[in-house]
Design an enzyme around this catalytic site. Structure first.
Site, PDB file in Angstrom:
ATOM      1  CG  HIS A  74       7.413  20.085 -47.614  1.00  0.00           C
ATOM      2  ND1 HIS A  74       6.170  20.664 -47.775  1.00  0.00           N
ATOM      3  CD2 HIS A  74       7.389  19.481 -46.387  1.00  0.00           C
ATOM      4  CE1 HIS A  74       5.432  20.437 -46.698  1.00  0.00           C
ATOM      5  NE2 HIS A  74       6.144  19.716 -45.844  1.00  0.00           N
ATOM      6  CG  HIS A 114       7.974  16.952 -43.968  1.00  0.00           C
ATOM      7  ND1 HIS A 114       7.910  18.172 -43.322  1.00  0.00           N
ATOM      8  CD2 HIS A 114       9.180  16.406 -43.626  1.00  0.00           C
ATOM      9  CE1 HIS A 114       9.027  18.355 -42.618  1.00  0.00           C
ATOM     10  NE2 HIS A 114       9.806  17.306 -42.796  1.00  0.00           N
ATOM     11  CG  ASP A 152       2.280  16.147 -43.720  1.00  0.00           C
ATOM     12  OD1 ASP A 152       3.492  16.096 -43.990  1.00  0.00           O
ATOM     13  OD2 ASP A 152       1.739  17.159 -43.220  1.00  0.00           O
ATOM     14  CG  HIS A 153       2.949  18.152 -47.580  1.00  0.00           C
ATOM     15  ND1 HIS A 153       2.333  19.339 -47.902  1.00  0.00           N
ATOM     16  CD2 HIS A 153       3.083  18.171 -46.230  1.00  0.00           C
ATOM     17  CE1 HIS A 153       2.123  20.046 -46.798  1.00  0.00           C
ATOM     18  NE2 HIS A 153       2.569  19.356 -45.771  1.00  0.00           N
ATOM     19  CG  HIS A 195       8.862  23.204 -43.483  1.00  0.00           C
ATOM     20  ND1 HIS A 195       8.153  23.408 -42.325  1.00  0.00           N
ATOM     21  CD2 HIS A 195       8.570  21.921 -43.873  1.00  0.00           C
ATOM     22  CE1 HIS A 195       7.468  22.315 -42.029  1.00  0.00           C
ATOM     23  NE2 HIS A 195       7.714  21.401 -42.949  1.00  0.00           N
ATOM     24  CG  ASP A 204       3.973  22.275 -44.171  1.00  0.00           C
ATOM     25  OD1 ASP A 204       2.894  22.516 -44.752  1.00  0.00           O
ATOM     26  OD2 ASP A 204       4.197  21.197 -43.589  1.00  0.00           O
ATOM     27  CG  HIS A 233      -0.460  22.160 -42.912  1.00  0.00           C
ATOM     28  ND1 HIS A 233       0.304  22.253 -41.773  1.00  0.00           N
ATOM     29  CD2 HIS A 233       0.041  21.107 -43.606  1.00  0.00           C
ATOM     30  CE1 HIS A 233       1.221  21.312 -41.768  1.00  0.00           C
ATOM     31  NE2 HIS A 233       1.085  20.598 -42.883  1.00  0.00           N
TER      32      HIS A 233
END
Length: 319
Positions: free
Chosen positions: A63, A65, A67-68, A143, A214, A272
């Site tokens: 996805h 976000h 942090d990914h 998510h 996530d 995570h």
């Protein structure tokens, strides 16, 4: 086949763990590896494991976000400097192509290799890659933004060739042996058809690795993880914080364990983790999950899990 954990933290890095990224090292007969998510500084993390950036073949993003994905443009750029000239295919949610190409355009980045994008649609379940030995399926999770999990499945193959039996059936050593070993049916000059199962010792079951993005607990997690040799599942929060976890589209340790148990997975690796937990507290988080699903680890940065090829199944019904 091995999974390397390049970053096991949620949201932002801290002194003990970087943000999310995992690598799937293909079997010894394969030269490449695949990347799953690419949080900021993933290319720095790669310097601590035995994977060459130039050998990267495919990138799978769960996805959008930060942090990914914040580490993705830099890593792809550095691959050219590392001598990478072979093509790379990038899979991910809608917007991944625009994101990478916009950064490249604004920074004047040029690649020495072809980069192909495959944006996923939010379907129930779809095959996004089928390369012969491996196939990859993707399915939507629960998510705050569109998010996917991936199931990597290796095809089953015949067991060791029984050379004497093959010869007794009229198969001459040489190319026909090779075809039978690879699972192909062969036809002899006299018209006799020889199937791989006729002259091999059972079937070697293909391995399955499931890497989820996530997610809160959902049916798709079970579908993707069904009978997986290894399930990698987020465990952002400890048991008892389910309400907080679900508010942000995450899971707890016990929920990850319940998913592994319900799916019939053989092993579980949790990752995570919220920054509220130190690495010293990971043993407690693993113990929470182990009360439900014993074969579990709490992954740390630079740790790895080996997924061994099983022994031939001599009672298998075929490939």
């Amino acid at each position: 086949m091995k999974v390397w954990f390049l970053g096991t933290g949620a949201g932002r890095p801290n002194k003990q763990r970087n943000v999310t990224s995992m690598a799937l090292q293909l079997p010894d007969s394969e030269s490449g590896w695949w990347l799953f998510d690419c949080g900021e500084a993933t290319q720095h993390q790669l310097m601590h494991v035995p994977l060459k950036l130039s050998k990267l073949e495919r990138v799978f993003v769960t996805h959008m976000h930060g942090d990914h994905v914040y580490g993705l443009p830099g890593l792809l750029s550095s691959r050219s400097f590392a001598g990478g000239i072979t093509p790379v295919t990038l899979y991910g949610p809608a917007g991944i192509k625009s994101y990478v190409e916009t950064v490249f355009a604004l920074t004047g980045t040029m690649l020495d290799y072809d980069l192909t994008f495959h944006e996923l649609e939010e379907e129930e379940l779809s095959t996004v890659y089928d390369g012969g030995r491996f196939s990859v399926s993707a399915g939507p999770l629960v998510h705050r933004v569109p998010c996917f999990g991936y199931r990597i499945a290796e095809r089953s193959t015949p067991g060791p060739l029984l050379a004497d039996k093959a010869k007794s059936l009229g198969v001459k050593a040489g190319p026909l042996f090779g075809k039978l070993k690879s699972g192909e049916t062969v036809t002899l000059e006299d018209g006799t058809v020889i199937r791989p199962e006729d002259v091999t010792d059972g079937v070697i079951r293909g391995r399955v690795v499931t890497l989820l993005g996530d997610t809160s607990p959902c049916d798709m997690s079970l579908t993707l993880a069904k009978e997986a040799d290894l399930l990698v599942h987020e465990a952002t929060f400890a048991a008892g914080l389910e309400e907080k976890a679900h508010e942000f589209g995450h899971s707890t340790t016990v929920e990850a364990a319940r998913t592994a148990l319900a799916a019939g997975a053989k092993g579980l690796a949790m990752t995570h983790f919220s920054g509220r937990y130190s690495n010293e507290e990971l043993a407690k988080l693993a113990a929470e999950a182990a009360a439900v699903f014993p074969n579990v680890i709490a992954a740390t940065d630079f740790s790895s899990v080996e997924i061994s090829r099983p022994l031939p199944d001599r009672e298998g019904s075929g490939l």
